[in-house]
Structures are given as C-alpha cells and as structure tokens.
Design a protein around this motif. Sequence first.
Motif, short mmCIF file in Angstrom:
data_model
loop_
_atom_site.label_atom_id
_atom_site.label_comp_id
_atom_site.label_asym_id
_atom_site.label_seq_id
_atom_site.Cartn_x
_atom_site.Cartn_y
_atom_site.Cartn_z
N VAL A 1 35.17 50.32 43.16
CA VAL A 1 36.58 50.09 42.87
C VAL A 1 36.68 49.09 41.73
O VAL A 1 36.17 47.97 41.84
CB VAL A 1 37.32 49.56 44.12
N THR A 2 37.35 49.48 40.64
CA THR A 2 37.57 48.60 39.50
C THR A 2 39.07 48.49 39.28
O THR A 2 39.73 49.48 38.97
CB THR A 2 36.90 49.15 38.22
N ILE A 3 39.60 47.27 39.46
CA ILE A 3 41.03 47.02 39.31
C ILE A 3 41.21 45.93 38.25
O ILE A 3 40.67 44.84 38.39
CB ILE A 3 41.67 46.58 40.66
N VAL A 4 41.97 46.24 37.20
CA VAL A 4 42.10 45.33 36.07
C VAL A 4 42.78 44.04 36.45
O VAL A 4 42.33 42.95 36.07
CB VAL A 4 42.86 46.02 34.91
N GLU A 5 43.86 44.10 37.21
CA GLU A 5 44.61 42.89 37.53
C GLU A 5 44.41 42.46 38.98
O GLU A 5 43.56 41.64 39.27
CB GLU A 5 46.09 43.08 37.20
N LYS A 6 45.20 43.01 39.91
CA LYS A 6 45.20 42.52 41.29
C LYS A 6 44.89 43.63 42.28
O LYS A 6 45.50 44.70 42.24
CB LYS A 6 46.56 41.90 41.63
N LEU A 7 43.98 43.35 43.20
CA LEU A 7 43.63 44.25 44.30
C LEU A 7 44.05 43.58 45.61
O LEU A 7 43.63 42.46 45.89
CB LEU A 7 42.14 44.54 44.32
N THR B 1 35.30 45.29 41.67
CA THR B 1 35.46 44.45 40.49
C THR B 1 36.95 44.31 40.22
O THR B 1 37.65 45.32 40.11
CB THR B 1 34.77 45.07 39.26
N THR B 2 37.43 43.07 40.15
CA THR B 2 38.86 42.83 39.93
C THR B 2 39.06 41.43 39.38
O THR B 2 38.16 40.59 39.43
CB THR B 2 39.67 43.03 41.23
N THR B 3 40.25 41.17 38.86
CA THR B 3 40.59 39.84 38.38
C THR B 3 41.06 38.97 39.54
O THR B 3 40.62 37.85 39.72
CB THR B 3 41.67 39.92 37.28
N ILE B 4 41.97 39.51 40.36
CA ILE B 4 42.53 38.79 41.51
C ILE B 4 42.33 39.65 42.75
O ILE B 4 42.62 40.84 42.75
CB ILE B 4 44.04 38.52 41.31
N LEU B 5 41.83 39.03 43.82
CA LEU B 5 41.59 39.74 45.07
C LEU B 5 42.33 39.05 46.20
O LEU B 5 42.17 37.85 46.41
CB LEU B 5 40.09 39.78 45.38
N GLU B 6 43.14 39.83 46.93
CA GLU B 6 43.85 39.32 48.11
C GLU B 6 43.37 40.13 49.30
O GLU B 6 43.52 41.36 49.33
CB GLU B 6 45.35 39.50 47.91
N VAL B 7 42.77 39.45 50.30
CA VAL B 7 42.18 40.13 51.44
C VAL B 7 42.85 39.65 52.73
O VAL B 7 42.82 38.46 53.03
CB VAL B 7 40.65 39.87 51.51
N ALA B 8 43.41 40.59 53.49
CA ALA B 8 44.01 40.26 54.79
C ALA B 8 42.91 40.18 55.84
O ALA B 8 41.87 40.84 55.74
CB ALA B 8 45.03 41.32 55.18
N VAL C 1 31.19 42.03 45.39
CA VAL C 1 32.52 41.71 44.86
C VAL C 1 32.33 40.84 43.63
O VAL C 1 31.67 39.81 43.69
CB VAL C 1 33.39 40.98 45.91
N ALA C 2 32.91 41.27 42.51
CA ALA C 2 32.88 40.50 41.26
C ALA C 2 34.32 40.26 40.84
O ALA C 2 35.13 41.18 40.80
CB ALA C 2 32.12 41.25 40.19
N MET C 3 34.62 38.98 40.54
CA MET C 3 35.98 38.63 40.15
C MET C 3 35.96 37.93 38.81
O MET C 3 35.03 37.22 38.48
CB MET C 3 36.63 37.74 41.21
#
Length: 126
Positions: free
Chosen positions: A74-80, A93-100, A109-111
């Motif tokens: 999974v590659t997300i440019v801004e927020k996942l 791979t993402t810039t911002i990661l929010e995990v519940a 995971v690469a941020m």
Amino acid sequence: MFKRDEAQSGGETIIAQGVKVEGDFTSSGNVIIEGEVSGSVSIAGNLKVGESARIAANVKAQNASVAGEISGDVTIVEKLELAASSKVSGDVTTTILEVAAGAQVNGKVAMGEIRNAKFQTPDKSE
C-alpha cells in the motif's frame, strides 16, 4: 474523508458489495470499494475501503481510509487511516499514518514524504 469539492476530474467510482473486479484498476477520481478487487489499484484521488471489501492487489492512492482487508503493498501519498476492522498484509508507505486500536498491519511500515508517486490513469483518448 471525501468532500464533494475535493472530487478529482474523474468523478467518483463505487465498487459495490458483491461486485468482483479483476485486473488493473485505475481512476483519476475518488473511489469507494465495498466489493472485491484483485490485480492492481491506482487511484489519483482518494480511496475508501469499506468493511466488507477484500482487495488482493498493490494499492496506490493520494489518501486512503481502510476498514476492510488489503493483501498487497500500500502506497499512500498523503494520509492513510486504518480503522479498527482493517487488515493489511503487505508493506505500507505513507506520509501520515493513523491507526485505530485493533487494526492489523503485517508488513513493513515506512513513513515520510513520498516523492515521484506515479499513478496510472486511464488514457483520455479511449
């Protein structure tokens, strides 16, 4: 996550529960997936993966909110955003990661800022 004024030029696509898509899926707009997708997914806009969704594909998008299952990178440019019901089996791979609490990620995971993200978009001449 999706606001009407944020819609990309490609509009919004919904893959409903009970629908299966196989192959390379690309969109220049926002996409909501409630069904099953296998192959690859490349979204220039925002992606929402519903709780009933099952994706067996590498996924690329601008922003994503995931409540279902993804098997693939999974590659997300801004927020996942990963909801408590989400299950990701693959590298993220993402810039911002929010995990519940309760979300599952099985992979690396690469941020940080993502540069040169290329999205396959449909050829407008077709």
